[in-house]
Design a protein around this motif. Structure first.
Motif, PDB file in Angstrom:
ATOM      1  N   TYR A  45     -16.981   3.065   4.323  1.00 38.20           N
ATOM      2  CA  TYR A  45     -15.639   3.483   2.752  1.00 38.20           C
ATOM      3  C   TYR A  45     -15.202   4.574   2.934  1.00 38.20           C
ATOM      4  N   LEU A  46     -16.017   6.317   2.536  1.00 40.80           N
ATOM      5  CA  LEU A  46     -16.058   6.969   2.417  1.00 40.80           C
ATOM      6  C   LEU A  46     -15.111   7.464   3.517  1.00 40.80           C
ATOM      7  N   LYS A  47     -15.594   7.644   4.937  1.00 40.85           N
ATOM      8  CA  LYS A  47     -14.934   7.720   5.759  1.00 40.85           C
ATOM      9  C   LYS A  47     -13.622   6.994   5.842  1.00 40.85           C
ATOM     10  N   ASN A  48     -13.554   6.201   6.233  1.00 38.25           N
ATOM     11  CA  ASN A  48     -12.054   4.973   6.386  1.00 38.25           C
ATOM     12  C   ASN A  48     -10.906   5.623   5.118  1.00 38.25           C
ATOM     13  N   LEU A  49     -11.417   5.658   4.180  1.00 41.97           N
ATOM     14  CA  LEU A  49     -10.614   6.133   2.797  1.00 41.97           C
ATOM     15  C   LEU A  49     -10.184   7.890   3.230  1.00 41.97           C
ATOM     16  N   LYS A  50     -10.762   8.609   3.534  1.00 36.10           N
ATOM     17  CA  LYS A  50     -11.121   9.772   3.981  1.00 36.10           C
ATOM     18  C   LYS A  50      -9.976   9.768   4.704  1.00 36.10           C
ATOM     19  N   ILE A  51      -9.734   9.235   5.709  1.00 34.52           N
ATOM     20  CA  ILE A  51      -9.070   9.252   7.139  1.00 34.52           C
ATOM     21  C   ILE A  51      -7.607   8.549   6.850  1.00 34.52           C
ATOM     22  N   VAL A  52      -7.839   7.376   6.050  1.00 34.31           N
ATOM     23  CA  VAL A  52      -6.095   6.656   5.513  1.00 34.31           C
ATOM     24  C   VAL A  52      -5.672   7.530   4.736  1.00 34.31           C
ATOM     25  N   ASP A  53      -6.587   8.270   3.483  1.00 29.88           N
ATOM     26  CA  ASP A  53      -5.568   9.452   2.450  1.00 29.88           C
ATOM     27  C   ASP A  53      -4.773  10.871   3.363  1.00 29.88           C
ATOM     28  N   THR A  54      -5.923  11.140   4.149  1.00 30.17           N
ATOM     29  CA  THR A  54      -4.889  11.840   4.979  1.00 30.17           C
ATOM     30  C   THR A  54      -3.520  11.912   5.820  1.00 30.17           C
ATOM     31  N   LEU A  55      -3.389  10.665   5.821  1.00 31.02           N
ATOM     32  CA  LEU A  55      -2.644   9.984   7.438  1.00 31.02           C
ATOM     33  C   LEU A  55      -1.471   9.798   6.340  1.00 31.02           C
ATOM     34  N   PHE A  56      -1.815   9.020   4.636  1.00 31.38           N
ATOM     35  CA  PHE A  56      -1.201   8.829   3.195  1.00 31.38           C
ATOM     36  C   PHE A  56      -0.399  10.469   2.731  1.00 31.38           C
ATOM     37  N   LYS A  57      -0.692  11.523   2.884  1.00 32.63           N
ATOM     38  CA  LYS A  57      -0.749  12.823   2.993  1.00 32.63           C
ATOM     39  C   LYS A  57       0.308  13.574   3.788  1.00 32.63           C
ATOM     40  N   LYS A  58       0.221  13.568   4.971  1.00 35.73           N
ATOM     41  CA  LYS A  58       0.432  13.406   5.734  1.00 35.73           C
ATOM     42  C   LYS A  58       1.938  13.076   6.408  1.00 35.73           C
ATOM     43  N   ALA A  59       2.518  11.854   5.220  1.00 32.18           N
ATOM     44  CA  ALA A  59       3.096  10.663   5.397  1.00 32.18           C
ATOM     45  C   ALA A  59       4.323  11.249   4.944  1.00 32.18           C
ATOM     46  N   LYS A  60       6.349  11.148   4.679  1.00 31.80           N
ATOM     47  CA  LYS A  60       7.475  11.411   4.658  1.00 31.80           C
ATOM     48  C   LYS A  60       7.605  10.042   3.500  1.00 31.80           C
ATOM     49  N   ASN A  61       8.273  10.549   1.857  1.00 31.02           N
ATOM     50  CA  ASN A  61       8.815   8.571   1.918  1.00 31.02           C
ATOM     51  C   ASN A  61       9.449   8.582   2.612  1.00 31.02           C
ATOM     52  N   PRO A  62       9.737   6.941   1.826  1.00 37.13           N
ATOM     53  CA  PRO A  62       9.603   6.564   1.164  1.00 37.13           C
ATOM     54  C   PRO A  62       7.574   5.764   2.042  1.00 37.13           C
ATOM     55  N   ILE A  63       7.030   5.357   1.886  1.00 35.06           N
ATOM     56  CA  ILE A  63       6.140   4.114   2.580  1.00 35.06           C
ATOM     57  C   ILE A  63       5.791   3.294   2.837  1.00 35.06           C
ATOM     58  N   ILE A  64       5.692   3.314   3.449  1.00 33.46           N
ATOM     59  CA  ILE A  64       4.905   1.556   3.855  1.00 33.46           C
ATOM     60  C   ILE A  64       3.667   0.636   4.640  1.00 33.46           C
ATOM     61  N   TYR A  65       2.855   0.541   3.392  1.00 32.69           N
ATOM     62  CA  TYR A  65       1.565   0.802   3.403  1.00 32.69           C
ATOM     63  C   TYR A  65       1.161  -0.526   4.657  1.00 32.69           C
ATOM     64  N   ILE A  66       0.823  -0.401   5.919  1.00 29.67           N
ATOM     65  CA  ILE A  66       0.455  -2.258   6.026  1.00 29.67           C
ATOM     66  C   ILE A  66      -1.417  -1.626   6.701  1.00 29.67           C
ATOM     67  N   SER A  67      -1.919  -2.814   6.533  1.00 29.58           N
ATOM     68  CA  SER A  67      -4.034  -2.919   6.104  1.00 29.58           C
ATOM     69  C   SER A  67      -3.763  -4.611   7.031  1.00 29.58           C
ATOM     70  N   HIS A  68      -5.689  -4.467   7.250  1.00 28.65           N
ATOM     71  CA  HIS A  68      -5.241  -5.295   7.828  1.00 28.65           C
ATOM     72  C   HIS A  68      -5.403  -6.510   6.482  1.00 28.65           C
ATOM     73  N   ASN A  69      -6.504  -6.016   5.291  1.00 27.29           N
ATOM     74  CA  ASN A  69      -6.842  -6.202   4.385  1.00 27.29           C
ATOM     75  C   ASN A  69      -5.647  -6.406   3.336  1.00 27.29           C
ATOM     76  N   VAL A  70      -5.628  -6.694   2.121  1.00 27.57           N
ATOM     77  CA  VAL A  70      -4.796  -6.727   1.386  1.00 27.57           C
ATOM     78  C   VAL A  70      -5.745  -5.829   0.265  1.00 27.57           C
ATOM     79  N   PRO A  71      -5.026  -5.578  -0.428  1.00 25.08           N
ATOM     80  CA  PRO A  71      -5.897  -5.121  -1.636  1.00 25.08           C
ATOM     81  C   PRO A  71      -6.963  -5.535  -2.385  1.00 25.08           C
ATOM     82  N   TRP A  72      -8.539  -5.330  -2.660  1.00 20.83           N
ATOM     83  CA  TRP A  72      -9.317  -5.636  -3.412  1.00 20.83           C
ATOM     84  C   TRP A  72      -8.801  -5.882  -5.087  1.00 20.83           C
ATOM     85  N   LYS A  73      -9.495  -7.477  -5.436  1.00 21.12           N
ATOM     86  CA  LYS A  73      -9.637  -7.735  -6.199  1.00 21.12           C
ATOM     87  C   LYS A  73      -7.412  -8.079  -7.258  1.00 21.12           C
ATOM     88  N   THR A  74      -7.137  -8.562  -6.797  1.00 21.05           N
ATOM     89  CA  THR A  74      -5.685  -8.684  -6.668  1.00 21.05           C
ATOM     90  C   THR A  74      -5.832 -10.606  -6.922  1.00 21.05           C
TER      91      THR A  74
END
Length: 131
Positions: free
Chosen positions: A16-45
């Motif tokens: 979990y922590l490894k994947n969180l760090k990887i994707v968080d780094t990608l977000f920080k490098k991205a320019k707005n607007p961001i479209i986030y595409i993930s295999h899974n939908v967010p938890w607890k929705t």
């Protein structure tokens, strides 16, 4: 065996922590607007809850905790996931519209944007559970 359970939990947390760090780094490098595409939908929705009385997972949330955390932190203009085929449709997480586009059959999800902003979410070929 308790030792196996502890090892599994430790490995799961490290993953979990490894994947969180990887994707968080990608977000920080991205320019707005961001479209986030993930295999899974967010938890607890409402898009990740199993609603099948014959399933041993009925009533459980099976989405991604990483996707949830990063959607709330980075506030993309939309988060799109799938994996849970029975709950296709849309919801809101924080300020972000989320879409489960992973339904079975001859169906498509059309997301349109205008001037860098979300304009419309349309489901073609089926009626979403959560329109």
């Amino acid at each position: 065996d308790q030792d196996i359970g502890k090892i599994y939990e430790k490995e799961k947390k490290e993953y979990y922590l490894k994947n969180l760090k990887i994707v968080d780094t990608l977000f920080k490098k991205a320019k707005n607007p961001i479209i986030y595409i993930s295999h899974n939908v967010p938890w607890k929705t409402k898009l990740d809850e199993i609603r099948n009385p014959s399933s041993p997972r009925n009533g459980q949330h099976m989405g991604s905790r990483v996707t949830r955390e990063l959607t709330l932190k980075h506030k993309p203009i939309i988060t799109i996931g799938s994996h849970i085929h029975e709950n296709f449709g849309q919801d809101i997480l924080g300020e972000t519209p989320i879409v489960n586009a992973g339904f079975e059959g001859d169906c498509n999800t059309l997301v349109t944007f205008k001037d860098g902003k979300l304009k419309n979410i349309e489901f073609k070929g089926a009626t979403p559970i959560y329109p």
